[in-house]
Design an enzyme around this catalytic site. Structure first.
Site, PDB file in Angstrom:
ATOM      1  N   LYS A 138       0.873  -1.179   0.000  1.00  0.00           N
ATOM      2  CA  LYS A 138       0.000   0.000   0.000  1.00  0.00           C
ATOM      3  C   LYS A 138       0.909   1.227   0.000  1.00  0.00           C
ATOM      4  O   LYS A 138       1.508   1.554   1.022  1.00  0.00           O
ATOM      5  CB  LYS A 138      -0.915   0.047   1.218  1.00  0.00           C
ATOM      6  CG  LYS A 138      -1.910  -1.107   1.301  1.00  0.00           C
ATOM      7  CD  LYS A 138      -1.422  -2.178   2.223  1.00  0.00           C
ATOM      8  CE  LYS A 138      -2.476  -3.267   2.379  1.00  0.00           C
ATOM      9  NZ  LYS A 138      -1.919  -4.440   3.065  1.00  0.00           N
TER      10      LYS A 138
ATOM     11  N   ASP B  64      13.204  -4.269  21.469  1.00  0.00           N
ATOM     12  CA  ASP B  64      13.732  -3.446  22.557  1.00  0.00           C
ATOM     13  C   ASP B  64      13.257  -2.000  22.349  1.00  0.00           C
ATOM     14  O   ASP B  64      12.084  -1.767  22.094  1.00  0.00           O
ATOM     15  CB  ASP B  64      15.256  -3.565  22.631  1.00  0.00           C
ATOM     16  CG  ASP B  64      15.691  -5.011  22.931  1.00  0.00           C
ATOM     17  OD1 ASP B  64      14.977  -5.680  23.686  1.00  0.00           O
ATOM     18  OD2 ASP B  64      16.726  -5.450  22.402  1.00  0.00           O
TER      19      ASP B  64
ATOM     20  N   ASP C 126       3.559  14.109  -5.796  1.00  0.00           N
ATOM     21  CA  ASP C 126       4.541  15.087  -6.281  1.00  0.00           C
ATOM     22  C   ASP C 126       5.979  14.730  -5.912  1.00  0.00           C
ATOM     23  O   ASP C 126       6.864  15.589  -5.959  1.00  0.00           O
ATOM     24  CB  ASP C 126       4.215  16.493  -5.756  1.00  0.00           C
ATOM     25  CG  ASP C 126       2.936  17.054  -6.366  1.00  0.00           C
ATOM     26  OD1 ASP C 126       2.543  16.576  -7.447  1.00  0.00           O
ATOM     27  OD2 ASP C 126       2.337  17.966  -5.766  1.00  0.00           O
TER      28      ASP C 126
ATOM     29  N   LYS D 251       0.465  -4.202  11.370  1.00  0.00           N
ATOM     30  CA  LYS D 251       1.614  -5.091  11.156  1.00  0.00           C
ATOM     31  C   LYS D 251       2.824  -4.392  11.753  1.00  0.00           C
ATOM     32  O   LYS D 251       3.363  -3.454  11.169  1.00  0.00           O
ATOM     33  CB  LYS D 251       1.837  -5.329   9.661  1.00  0.00           C
ATOM     34  CG  LYS D 251       0.610  -5.924   8.925  1.00  0.00           C
ATOM     35  CD  LYS D 251      -0.194  -4.876   8.257  1.00  0.00           C
ATOM     36  CE  LYS D 251      -1.169  -5.415   7.221  1.00  0.00           C
ATOM     37  NZ  LYS D 251      -2.076  -6.427   7.634  1.00  0.00           N
TER      38      LYS D 251
END
Length: 397
Positions: free
Chosen positions: A145, A322, A150, A317
């Site tokens: 995605k 750490d 520009d 996702k």
């Protein structure tokens, strides 16, 4: 009955051969890729309303070009609003290129596509079905995605375009996802990836056109984009897991990690790493919830904490290692993303931005319930059957 059995056996053999040889040929054609370290400005979105507000505003203000790649654009109110914006900009003389996954955006009517093209929007579907490996090519999906406007601003993450991503699906409810907007050096890499995909599907080569790559200032956040094409994502995930020393967090809507990633997680736990995994309670696809259960049981036995998001549907996702590395992108921790889909992830290395992301992670955990052993083991006969089928079909879920 005998004829039907033979037919099923022949079909199973064809699928097996098609997948096996199709993937082998694909792997011969590709190599691992990553972009250089860049420095950009980033903004994090976790709800669709805020993302669409900024994305639609950026589109309205575009002066030269709009390049958009989505896995899914629905056939609903907000999708039509989005597509109309693209038409309006094309009418103004702005170059508009729209690339959609053929399977993911199958709901888009042919009449809508013709209208886009009639009004000057350059349109293409990704990944045409290819002979002789029809089943393999049909399963290859461009799950990236990406939006570039520009050559100066870009977007990447888990959101697609549709009413459900605004929380308007009554079955799924609130939609929780992670998406990034960036300005600065990294935009050129999103542009390169889009134009690479555009060339693959249209044969129009724009990668050397300087107008699409205006020089951009550096920003404060160090990062790197890693695109994957149905291979090499596993190496990225394993490297992240192996780099963890104290704490590892994984958020994913589909948790079917396969043996190699699973072994890396168990080894990390043996090293003393605190491992937290967040998955949705609700499922937007059949069998994915059941297919994760064997992995959940092994990880819970090893002492990992697995949470289920209760406040709607969790689609983010993310991997947090750490306090030094965060991975946000389009790839799930499942076998489809690892071995079939074309994905792109962003590795972020800025502690201040990571602190901002961790605030959102805390909110996600706060809206979730810790799974118990009973939750993953005391299953009905039907649920055990679903788990068996889900495990069998895990590669395609």
């Amino acid at each position: 009955m005998i004829f039907l059995s033979l037919l099923l056996i022949c079909f199973a053999l064809w699928v097996t051969i098609d997948l096996s040889y199709g993937r082998k040929l694909h792997l011969k054609r590709i190599k691992p890729r990553s972009f250089p370290l860049r420095q950009s400005n980033f903004k994090l979105y976790t709800y669709g309303t805020a993302l669409y507000d900024d994305l639609f505003t950026d589109i309205k203000e575009a002066q030269h070009h709009i390049h958009v790649l989505f896995f899914i654009v629905k056939n609903d109110k907000v999708s039509h609003e989005f597509l109309q914006l693209l038409i309006d900009k094309a009418k103004q003389g702005v170059q508009v290129r729209l690339l959609l996954d053929r399977i993911g955006s199958h709901q888009l009517p042919k009449g809508v596509i013709r209208s886009l093209q009639k009004h000057g929007v350059s349109f293409s579907f990704c990944h045409k079905f290819k002979f002789p490996f029809l089943f393999f090519s049909a399963n290859q999906r461009n799950h990236r995605k990406i939006t570039i406007i520009d050559g100066k601003s870009g977007y990447i993450g888990g959101f697609n375009i549709g009413e459900e991503y605004l929380g308007h699906n009554p079955e799924l409810g609130l939609w929780r996802d992670y998406h990034l907007r960036l300005t600065g050096e990294g935009v050129q890499d999103l542009q390169t990836q889009f134009l690479h995909d555009w060339h693959d599907d249209t044969n129009e080569d724009l990668l050397e056109e300087a107008i699409f790559f205006p020089k951009q200032p550096s920003g404060p956040i160090l990062h790197r984009f890693i695109p994957t094409d149905g291979a090499y994502l596993q190496e990225t995930f394993v490297a992240l897991i192996e780099s963890a020393k104290e704490e590892l967090y994984i958020g994913t809507p589909y948790f079917i990690p396969g043996k190699i990633v699973m072994d890396a997680l168990l080894q990390a736990k043996k090293r003393g790493v605190r491992i937290t995994i967040l998955v949705p309670k609700k499922a937007d696809h059949p069998l994915v919830r059941e297919a994760k259960l064997p992995y959940c049981r092994k990880l819970m036995k090893a002492g990992c904490n697995i949470y289920e998001f209760q406040q709607g549907f969790f689609h983010a996702k993310i991997i947090m290692v750490d306090d030094h590395t965060c991975d946000i992108g389009t790839a799930n921790v499942d076998m489809r993303s690892l071995y079939i889909n074309h994905e792109i992830n962003c590795l972020l290395y800025n502690q201040d931005f990571i602190k901002e992301i961790k605030v959102q992670i805390s909110k996600d955990i706060g809206g979730s319930t810790l799974l118990t052993w009973k939750d993953v083991s005391s299953l009905s006969f039907i649920d055990r059957g679903k788990e068996w089928v889900g495990t069998l079909l895990a590669f395609f879920l």
